[in-house]
Design a protein around this motif. Structure first.
Motif, mmCIF file in Angstrom:
data_model
loop_
_atom_site.group_PDB
_atom_site.id
_atom_site.type_symbol
_atom_site.label_atom_id
_atom_site.label_comp_id
_atom_site.label_asym_id
_atom_site.label_seq_id
_atom_site.Cartn_x
_atom_site.Cartn_y
_atom_site.Cartn_z
ATOM 1 N N CYS A 556 0.828 -1.239 -0.120
ATOM 2 C CA CYS A 556 -0.014 0.157 -0.053
ATOM 3 C C CYS A 556 0.941 1.341 -0.007
ATOM 4 C CB CYS A 556 -0.865 -0.018 1.275
ATOM 5 S SG CYS A 556 -1.672 1.493 1.402
ATOM 6 N N ASN A 558 0.302 3.856 1.571
ATOM 7 C CA ASN A 558 0.250 4.532 2.879
ATOM 8 C C ASN A 558 0.682 3.856 4.037
ATOM 9 O OD1 ASN A 558 -1.297 6.606 1.507
ATOM 10 N ND2 ASN A 558 -3.184 5.567 1.730
ATOM 11 N N CYS A 559 0.383 2.422 3.790
ATOM 12 C CA CYS A 559 0.899 1.517 4.953
ATOM 13 C C CYS A 559 1.888 0.419 4.474
ATOM 14 C CB CYS A 559 -0.316 0.545 5.355
ATOM 15 S SG CYS A 559 -1.805 1.674 5.506
ATOM 16 N N CYS A 574 -6.055 -2.004 0.070
ATOM 17 C CA CYS A 574 -5.441 -2.008 1.238
ATOM 18 C C CYS A 574 -6.653 -2.190 2.627
ATOM 19 C CB CYS A 574 -4.620 -0.730 1.471
ATOM 20 S SG CYS A 574 -4.138 -0.734 3.507
ATOM 21 N N CYS A 577 -5.969 1.064 5.256
ATOM 22 C CA CYS A 577 -6.599 2.314 4.790
ATOM 23 C C CYS A 577 -7.543 2.601 3.927
ATOM 24 C CB CYS A 577 -5.274 3.169 4.622
ATOM 25 S SG CYS A 577 -4.684 3.031 2.892
ATOM 26 N N SER A 579 -7.011 2.352 0.450
ATOM 27 C CA SER A 579 -6.725 3.015 -0.854
ATOM 28 C C SER A 579 -6.739 1.688 -1.848
ATOM 29 C CB SER A 579 -5.173 3.315 -0.703
ATOM 30 O OG SER A 579 -4.339 2.105 -0.810
HETATM 31 ZN ZN ZN Z 1 -3.156 1.375 3.473
#
Ligand code: ZN
Ligand code: ADP
Ligand code: ZN
Length: 841
Positions: A556, A558-559, A574, A577, A579
């Protein structure tokens, strides 16, 4: 006469209350528990008065309260006490605790009625007869007489219209002559339109976007203003997707308009474009379509149930706080015992609260409660997070007004404004869903026990697989243990067998997630016309996307988590989050085209089952297929009615349901929950396996459970096979003692986080300057270390783990740490404190 100041808790992430002065005109109307509108920084904000004060701090400028929102204080003194306890124990800002405790703000739809009480009526009667004034002023007496003329009720309006001022009203109220009731108006409509994101065809879906672009280009020459417009539109659509798909799920139209800040026209257009879908759903949560004609089976209690109930009654006789644990194997008839205990409580003139771990169970238990208690006691309220604000506010005020005396709800219902509580039940007390994973991070079961203690009530925890903490307390004599050792009506527990996947592979050389034994078992079910449940604990199609060439997995943005492939929606998602990404045709790192999908999820399993059993009627139950209460009920209803043969699903399947024709339960992999980096992994695996085993053989037919695993030696699996709770408990307790984990220590997880890696590191280092010298002083402090989820929702995360055999030492250290963060100007939102964490990720 009245204190001129009050301390107000505001929903801001600051661990303090704020002092305001009470202007002359509002004197006497502000009480502890009243919601008030106050100026805060440059905004107006709704807060709650936690106490009145004689004086204010000298150094700051004190501002005035703008308005009092409640005539009857929303919070009772006991609820304020509870909120303060939570703020202290969980190190949570008191304003944020109060936000969780308060009803949603819906002044627009609420109405207040002044009601003449029985005592009030008597007083007016005797007034008109003689000279007695009963200590009332002439104005007050006249008002009471007017109220009686109006059949005893009138709406609460401005003082001029009523002919009496607010403080006089409150005097009458305190003397019990009148009552002021808040009612939230229901709408006349019976159904509402619910809007959902229609998966698959999303705005970021490249092909459709491209098609649209091509079309646009064909029609008009390129225009930069239009480009900007379409960017805005895309952004808006993305926001709606996030809201409807990951944050909140499907929403009623008015709520959606409010939350998304868009116009109705935008929604209508997206509906036409097929990005959204909508349907009508009943408005009232209490209006359960299955309610009509529902008659609970009248069971005579069996001897075990009878003796448990006797012990509960004995506890009532004592009339004081105490905790009992009802440890009953699956299908032992715990609900029956709960209902009778509630009945007893009501008969004693007290109220009762029942907490359950999930929304579906509130419906089921709520239905039973209404048919037991609804008519006689007028009132069972249901509270859970899927209600709209208006619905929740209405149920909340019904409870606050004393119209409902039984409350059934999920976690946050522990704050239901019941008074005179006699009994609090926590069903399936071991469930993780009782823990709130955002501030305030409280555990509903633990708060329930504290509340029972404050109210002098009895707490009854129920479970087939009690948590280690709870059972430990029961064994130590802190809680009283009540046991239901056998299933009702002499039904036997299902037989549980292990399928060793290593052997299965050696024999078949197949990599199907369905072993030969499970395949044969399902075949038998189909041949006999019985049903099968198949449990898998990951949703999606494949939970990892790997490059064969360079070994990179698609993570991901963001993660630090790999993306899950969803085949039907044709994209990667994901699960942390929300996404999304399109499916890569080549490796994003080395450009090789050997992208490999790996790890089977529920979507994949359903596909396999359909292939292997072509004639069978198969459905899937997970968060992707059931995003609403309606879908959930439909699927479960179809299964219960026998319209389905096989139900595939995630943990959602494991709990509570009472299916009569299920003879086989298959568990695809017992190992994935065992391998989590968490000291509760074994406990969780044992609980899950025992719970799902409890779904088989609940009717006349005998049940069978097949657990597939690569790791059959593990004690969590071995003991689950034997369904031997106490054997598991002993071994796990030994491990916890050796490793100094709960129930032998108290634990806190402190996470320092920020989108900037540099800041996150700097703050962790600063905080460790506070912690390190204190390590070993009655507390072990591990860290700072990179958190197992090193990056989450764009934030970098570092972790401290605190362990202490003494709770008070831990709490003191944490509050010291918070003060230290304040002094060092580390932002409050950057430091997340999780007391009694249930997950260390
Ligand atoms: Zn994420
Ligand atoms: P648990 O929650 O302990 O798993 P339930 O409360 O769901 O069990 O009860 C299982 C089933 O047994 C329900 O269908 C219930 O109606 C039935 N039942 C409960 N008590 C009795 C009893 N004394 N005799 C016969 N059936 C009972
Ligand atoms: Zn690669």
């Amino acid at each position: 006469m009245n204190p001129p100041f009050c301390n107000v808790a505001l929903p801001v992430p600051l661990r303090m209350t704020f002092t305001y002065s009470i202007p002359e005109a509002l004197q006497g109307t502000v009480q502890p528990g009243s919601r008030v509108l106050v100026p805060f920084r440059k905004k107006a904000m709704v807060g709650v008065v936690v106490e009145l004060a004689e004086s204010a701090p000298q150094e700051t400028k004190i501002r005035e309260i703008t308005r009092v929102l409640d005539f009857v204080p929303a919070l009772t003194p006991k609820l304020i006490e509870l909120a303060n306890w939570i703020a202290g124990y969980y190190l949570a800002p008191v304003g944020e605790v109060c936000r969780a405790v308060l009803p949603p703000v819906t002044e627009l739809k609420s109405q207040r009625q002044i009601v003449l009480t029985g005592a009030g009526r008597e007083t007016v009667d005797s007034l008109s007869g003689g000279e007695l004034s009963h200590g009332l002023t002439p104005g007050e007496a006249a008002f009471l007489a007017k109220l009686r003329e109006r059949k005893g009720t009138m709406p609460l309006g401005p003082a001029a219209k009523l002919g009496i001022d607010a403080s006089a009203l409150q005097r009458l109220q305190r003397r019990g002559l009148i009552e002021i009731r808040e009612t939230v108006q229901g709408r006349n409509r019976k159904t509402q339109r619910v809007i959902a994101w229609k998966g698959g065809h999303s705005a970021t879906d490249e092909s459709s976007a491209k098609k649209k672009e091509e079309k646009d280009n064909a029609e008009t020459p390129f225009d930069p203003a239009q480009g900007k417009q379409s960017a805005q539109r895309k952004c808006r659509e993305e926001r709606l997707r996030e809201l409807l798909e990951t944050e909140r799920g499907p929403l009623p139209m008015p709520q959606l308009l409010k939350l998304a800040q868009v116009t109705r026209a935008v929604i209508e257009r997206m509906l036409r474009d097929g990005l959204l879908e909508s349907w009508e759903e009943p408005i009232d949560p209490a209006e359960d379509p299955f309610d009509a004609g529902y008659a609970p089976p009248a069971h005579e209690l069996n001897a075990e149930q009878e003796s448990a109930l006797k012990m509960i009654r004995a506890r009532f006789e004592l009339g004081e706080f105490g905790v009992q644990l009802l440890h009953g194997v699956t299908g032992s008839g715990k609900t029956e015992v709960y209902l009778r205990a509630v009945q007893d409580t009501l008969a004693r003139g007290k109220t009762a609260l029942i907490l359950v771990p999930e929304i579906a169970l509130t419906l089921w238990i709520g239905r039973q409660c209404r048919s037991w208690f609804g008519a006689r006691f007028e009132g069972v309220a249901v509270l859970h997070s899927a209600l709209s604000d208006v619905e929740r506010a209405r149920e909340w005020w019904r409870v606050r007004n004393g119209e409902a005396r039984v409350v059934v709800g999920t976690r946050s219902a522990v704050f239901a404004p019941l008074e005179n509580i006699g009994l609090i039940i926590v069903d399936e007390e071991q469930e993780n869903s009782f823990k709130q994973e955002e501030t305030p991070r409280y555990h509903g079961r633990d708060v329930a026990i504290v509340r029972a203690k404050m109210e002098g009530a009895a707490a009854l925890l129920g479970s087939a697989t009690p948590s280690m903490e709870t059972y430990h307390h029961a064994r130590e004599g802190k809680y009283e243990l009540l046991t239901l050792a056998s299933r009702v009506a002499d039904r036997s527990l299902a037989s549980v067998e292990i399928v060793d996947l290593r052997e299965d592979f050696q024999q078949t050389h197949q990599t199907s997630p369905i072993s030969a034994a499970l395949h044969a078992g399902i075949q038998d079910c189909l041949a006999n016309g019985t049903q099968a449940l198949v449990l898998i604990n990951r949703r999606g199609y494949s939970w990892s996307v790997l490059c064969r060439s360079c070994g990179a997995s698609v993570q991901c943005v963001n993660c630090s988590i790999s993306m899950t492939h969803h085949k039907q929606r044709n994209r990667l998602e994901c699960h942390y989050c929300g996404s999304i990404q399109s499916i890569p045709k080549m490796c994003p790192k080395c450009q090789s085209k050997y992208v490999y999908f790996f790890g089977e999820g529920s979507e994949h399993l359903e596909e396999r089952l359909c292939k292997e059993f072509p004639g069978a009627r198969i459905a899937r139950l997970d968060r992707d297929t059931v995003r609403t209460k309606r879908q959930y009920q439909e699927t479960l209803g179809a299964f219960a009615d026998g319209a389905l043969d096989i139900l595939v699903g995630t943990q959602m399947l494991a709990k509570g349901h009472d299916f009569q024709r299920v003879t086989l339960v298959g568990v695809i992999s017992a190992d994935s929950s065992l391998s989590l980096p968490d000291f509760r992994a074994a406990e969780r695996t044992f609980q899950l396996l025992t719970q799902v085993a409890g779904r088989a053989g609940r009717g006349e037919l005998k049940g069978r459970v097949l657990i597939q695993t690569f790791y059959p030696e593990h004690y969590a699996i071995q003991d689950a096979v034997k369904q031997d709770y106490s054997a598991f408990f002993e071994r796990e307790l030994h491990f916890r003692r050796m490793m100094a984990y709960p129930p032998f220590t108290s634990l806190a997880n402190v996470i320092v986080r920020d989108t900037s890696l540099e800041k996150a590191i700097r703050w962790s280092r600063q905080l460790s300057e506070y912690f390190s010298p204190r390590d070993g002083e009655g507390v072990r402090i591990l860290g700072p270390a990179t958190a197992p989820l090193a990056r989450l929702k764009k934030e970098h995360r570092f972790q401290f783990l605190l362990k202490s055999p003494k709770r008070s030492v831990l709490t003191k250290l944490l509050s010291g740490a918070m003060a230290y963060c304040d002094a060092k100007e580390i932002p409050e939102t950057a430091v997340l404190v999780d007391v009694d964490p249930i997950s260390l990720l």
